[in-house]
Scaffold this active site. Sequence first.
Site, PDB file in Angstrom:
ATOM      1  N   ASP A  87       5.034  -3.002   2.041  1.00 13.85           N
ATOM      2  CA  ASP A  87       4.796  -2.191   0.737  1.00 13.85           C
ATOM      3  C   ASP A  87       3.525  -3.026   0.035  1.00 13.85           C
ATOM      4  OD1 ASP A  87       5.586  -0.449  -1.496  1.00 13.85           O
ATOM      5  OD2 ASP A  87       6.966  -1.829  -2.147  1.00 13.85           O
ATOM      6  N   GLU A  88       3.249  -2.615  -0.917  1.00 11.76           N
ATOM      7  CA  GLU A  88       1.930  -3.099  -1.647  1.00 11.76           C
ATOM      8  C   GLU A  88       0.909  -3.488  -0.671  1.00 11.76           C
ATOM      9  OE1 GLU A  88       2.070  -2.796  -4.891  1.00 11.76           O
ATOM     10  OE2 GLU A  88       4.138  -3.020  -5.299  1.00 11.76           O
TER      11      GLU A  88
END
Length: 194
Positions: A87-88
């Site tokens: 994620d990110e």
Amino acid sequence: MAKLYFYYASMNAGKSTTLLQADFNYRERGMATMLWTAAIDGRAESHAIKSRIGLGADAHRYDAGTDLWDAVSRRHADEPLACVLIDEAQFLSSGQVWQCARLADEAEIPVLCYGLRTDFRGALFPGSATLLGIADSLVELKAVCHCGRKATMNLRVDAGGGAVIEGAQTEIGGNERYVALCRKHFREALGDPH
């Protein structure tokens, strides 16, 4: 053959939700996964990855010094991984993205990266730029502008809701700091600086 995937979108498109659903699907079938998120985003109190609709999961945190190849390879040697989910991913360095490609190519582990394509000025993040260049599969997730068009841009706003046009590329925040807009409304909000 394992692949490197990049799922990208503006804010509020459900990137973290989609990642968590993919993780659930693997785990439901008894397969091991490894979740990662950026250490810079410390907003989540109980879970490292948390979606706006309330789903969450624990995850390893990476920063600029994290060797993803080494960390994932060591875990994979102890417990074979069916998938790595990040994620990110916009906060990955270019070198870390290449490590993710190596995990897919040499360790045969699918790596699914989820992140923003551009910052609040419309510029590519370094991690996103490399992912767009080398990922085997690019998947755009859709968000919606207030006008109903597809939102592709992330407008940074101040406490009063006004557009912010200067500042550091990275400033962590949610709905209080960013608004997902179509390009037309993004340009209008910024006074058409381009």
